[in-house]
Scaffold this motif. Structure first.
Motif, PDB file in Angstrom:
ATOM      1  N   TYR A  80       0.857  -1.174   0.000  1.00 15.75           N
ATOM      2  CA  TYR A  80       0.000   0.000   0.000  1.00 15.75           C
ATOM      3  C   TYR A  80       0.900   1.234   0.000  1.00 15.75           C
ATOM      4  N   ARG A  81       0.297   2.362  -0.304  1.00 18.65           N
ATOM      5  CA  ARG A  81       1.012   3.622  -0.147  1.00 18.65           C
ATOM      6  C   ARG A  81       0.050   4.700   0.306  1.00 18.65           C
ATOM      7  N   GLN A  82       0.620   5.688   0.984  1.00 20.07           N
ATOM      8  CA  GLN A  82      -0.179   6.810   1.471  1.00 20.07           C
ATOM      9  C   GLN A  82       0.593   8.092   1.277  1.00 20.07           C
ATOM     10  N   ALA A  83       0.081   8.936   0.411  1.00 17.98           N
ATOM     11  CA  ALA A  83       0.665  10.256   0.206  1.00 17.98           C
ATOM     12  C   ALA A  83       0.108  11.215   1.261  1.00 17.98           C
ATOM     13  N   ARG A  84       0.845  12.263   1.517  1.00 17.23           N
ATOM     14  CA  ARG A  84       0.421  13.226   2.535  1.00 17.23           C
ATOM     15  C   ARG A  84      -0.948  13.796   2.179  1.00 17.23           C
ATOM     16  N   GLY A  85      -1.849  13.742   3.131  1.00 15.39           N
ATOM     17  CA  GLY A  85      -3.182  14.307   2.929  1.00 15.39           C
ATOM     18  C   GLY A  85      -4.131  13.430   2.144  1.00 15.39           C
ATOM     19  N   LYS A  86      -3.680  12.223   1.813  1.00 17.45           N
ATOM     20  CA  LYS A  86      -4.531  11.322   1.034  1.00 17.45           C
ATOM     21  C   LYS A  86      -4.750  10.013   1.789  1.00 17.45           C
ATOM     22  N   GLU A  87      -5.742   9.262   1.344  1.00 19.06           N
ATOM     23  CA  GLU A  87      -6.020   7.974   1.958  1.00 19.06           C
ATOM     24  C   GLU A  87      -4.998   6.932   1.495  1.00 19.06           C
ATOM     25  N   ARG A  88      -4.817   5.934   2.341  1.00 23.04           N
ATOM     26  CA  ARG A  88      -3.947   4.836   1.970  1.00 23.04           C
ATOM     27  C   ARG A  88      -4.589   4.054   0.820  1.00 23.04           C
ATOM     28  N   GLU A  89      -3.768   3.719  -0.175  1.00 24.12           N
ATOM     29  CA  GLU A  89      -4.302   3.009  -1.331  1.00 24.12           C
ATOM     30  C   GLU A  89      -3.508   1.743  -1.596  1.00 24.12           C
ATOM     31  N   LEU A  90      -4.214   0.715  -2.091  1.00 26.13           N
ATOM     32  CA  LEU A  90      -3.560  -0.528  -2.451  1.00 26.13           C
ATOM     33  C   LEU A  90      -2.812  -0.350  -3.767  1.00 26.13           C
ATOM     34  N   VAL A  91      -1.554  -0.738  -3.762  1.00 22.29           N
ATOM     35  CA  VAL A  91      -0.744  -0.683  -4.981  1.00 22.29           C
ATOM     36  C   VAL A  91      -0.871  -2.002  -5.742  1.00 22.29           C
ATOM     37  N   VAL A  92      -0.628  -3.105  -5.028  1.00 23.45           N
ATOM     38  CA  VAL A  92      -0.679  -4.419  -5.672  1.00 23.45           C
ATOM     39  C   VAL A  92      -0.628  -5.504  -4.609  1.00 23.45           C
ATOM     40  N   GLU A  93      -1.140  -6.671  -4.963  1.00 21.53           N
ATOM     41  CA  GLU A  93      -1.148  -7.826  -4.073  1.00 21.53           C
ATOM     42  C   GLU A  93      -0.498  -9.013  -4.788  1.00 21.53           C
ATOM     43  N   VAL A  94       0.273  -9.799  -4.044  1.00 22.54           N
ATOM     44  CA  VAL A  94       0.791 -11.053  -4.577  1.00 22.54           C
ATOM     45  C   VAL A  94       0.220 -12.190  -3.730  1.00 22.54           C
ATOM     46  N   LEU A  95      -0.399 -13.142  -4.395  1.00 23.38           N
ATOM     47  CA  LEU A  95      -1.001 -14.266  -3.707  1.00 23.38           C
ATOM     48  C   LEU A  95       0.063 -15.280  -3.308  1.00 23.38           C
ATOM     49  N   ARG A  96      -0.315 -16.242  -2.490  1.00 28.86           N
ATOM     50  CA  ARG A  96       0.673 -17.220  -2.045  1.00 28.86           C
ATOM     51  C   ARG A  96       1.194 -18.051  -3.210  1.00 28.86           C
ATOM     52  N   SER A  97       0.406 -18.129  -4.284  1.00 27.88           N
ATOM     53  CA  SER A  97       0.829 -18.852  -5.475  1.00 27.88           C
ATOM     54  C   SER A  97       1.878 -18.102  -6.276  1.00 27.88           C
ATOM     55  N   GLY A  98       2.035 -16.812  -5.973  1.00 32.18           N
ATOM     56  CA  GLY A  98       2.930 -15.970  -6.748  1.00 32.18           C
ATOM     57  C   GLY A  98       2.201 -15.133  -7.787  1.00 32.18           C
ATOM     58  N   HIS A  99       0.939 -15.467  -8.042  1.00 36.57           N
ATOM     59  CA  HIS A  99       0.163 -14.645  -8.971  1.00 36.57           C
ATOM     60  C   HIS A  99      -0.157 -13.302  -8.317  1.00 36.57           C
ATOM     61  N   THR A 100      -0.301 -12.291  -9.151  1.00 34.57           N
ATOM     62  CA  THR A 100      -0.592 -10.955  -8.644  1.00 34.57           C
ATOM     63  C   THR A 100      -1.990 -10.531  -9.049  1.00 34.57           C
ATOM     64  N   THR A 101      -2.568  -9.679  -8.230  1.00 35.50           N
ATOM     65  CA  THR A 101      -3.812  -9.046  -8.615  1.00 35.50           C
ATOM     66  C   THR A 101      -3.473  -7.830  -9.466  1.00 35.50           C
ATOM     67  N   ASP A 102      -4.491  -7.182  -9.996  1.00 33.42           N
ATOM     68  CA  ASP A 102      -4.249  -6.020 -10.846  1.00 33.42           C
ATOM     69  C   ASP A 102      -3.502  -4.928 -10.077  1.00 33.42           C
ATOM     70  N   TYR A 103      -2.536  -4.349 -10.747  1.00 30.63           N
ATOM     71  CA  TYR A 103      -1.852  -3.207 -10.194  1.00 30.63           C
ATOM     72  C   TYR A 103      -2.755  -1.984 -10.263  1.00 30.63           C
ATOM     73  N   SER A 104      -2.527  -1.058  -9.339  1.00 36.42           N
ATOM     74  CA  SER A 104      -3.186   0.236  -9.436  1.00 36.42           C
ATOM     75  C   SER A 104      -2.883   0.841 -10.804  1.00 36.42           C
ATOM     76  N   ASP A 105      -3.872   1.453 -11.406  1.00 37.18           N
ATOM     77  CA  ASP A 105      -3.674   2.037 -12.740  1.00 37.18           C
ATOM     78  C   ASP A 105      -2.507   3.017 -12.765  1.00 37.18           C
ATOM     79  N   SER A 106      -2.294   3.689 -11.676  1.00 39.98           N
ATOM     80  CA  SER A 106      -1.254   4.721 -11.636  1.00 39.98           C
ATOM     81  C   SER A 106       0.158   4.141 -11.678  1.00 39.98           C
ATOM     82  N   VAL A 107       0.315   2.836 -11.398  1.00 39.55           N
ATOM     83  CA  VAL A 107       1.661   2.260 -11.377  1.00 39.55           C
ATOM     84  C   VAL A 107       1.831   1.144 -12.398  1.00 39.55           C
ATOM     85  N   LYS A 108       0.771   0.798 -13.082  1.00 39.61           N
ATOM     86  CA  LYS A 108       0.795  -0.325 -14.014  1.00 39.61           C
ATOM     87  C   LYS A 108       1.878  -0.113 -15.069  1.00 39.61           C
TER      88      LYS A 108
END
Length: 116
Positions: A37-65
């Motif tokens: 996750y990341r949190q910029a000053r004055g903003k809410e914490r946002e999910l960047v990306v998740e990696v499952l135990r299998s190693g597969h990832t969920t979708d990245y945040s559009d801003s970092v894709k």
């Protein structure tokens, strides 16, 4: 108890790269999904990306894709976030996260500042 320790943040110029690390302990790392996750000053914490135990990832945040890549090394109980082509808007505190049931566990965060 569960501990998550992030490292690798710092000051970098636009277009630069950083690799964040999160070392986990106190639980069976290989069985847990891990998140950045990341949190910029004055903003809410946002999910960047998740990696499952299998190693597969969920979708990245559009801003970092296309620029950020998550990976995990179960032998080292570590999750990484490779960040390339960094932009000033990536400036934030980056947090590692895992969950046990409904309980969220967080690291202390590592500051990433992108500035010329």
């Amino acid at each position: 108890q569960v501990q998550l320790v992030e490292s690798g943040g710092g000051l970098v110029q636009p277009g630069g790269s950083l690799r964040l690390s999160c070392v986990a302990s106190g639980f069976l790392f290989s069985l847990n999904a891990m998140r950045w996750y990341r949190q910029a000053r004055g903003k809410e914490r946002e999910l960047v990306v998740e990696v499952l135990r299998s190693g597969h990832t969920t979708d990245y945040s559009d801003s970092v894709k296309g620029r950020f890549t998550i990976s995990r090394d179960n032998a080292k109980n570590t999750v990484y976030l490779q960040m390339n082509n960094l932009k000033p808007e990536d400036t934030a505190v980056y947090y590692c996260n895992t969950r046990a049931g409904t309980i969220n566990y967080w690291g202390q965060g590592t500051q990433v500042t992108v500035s010329s």
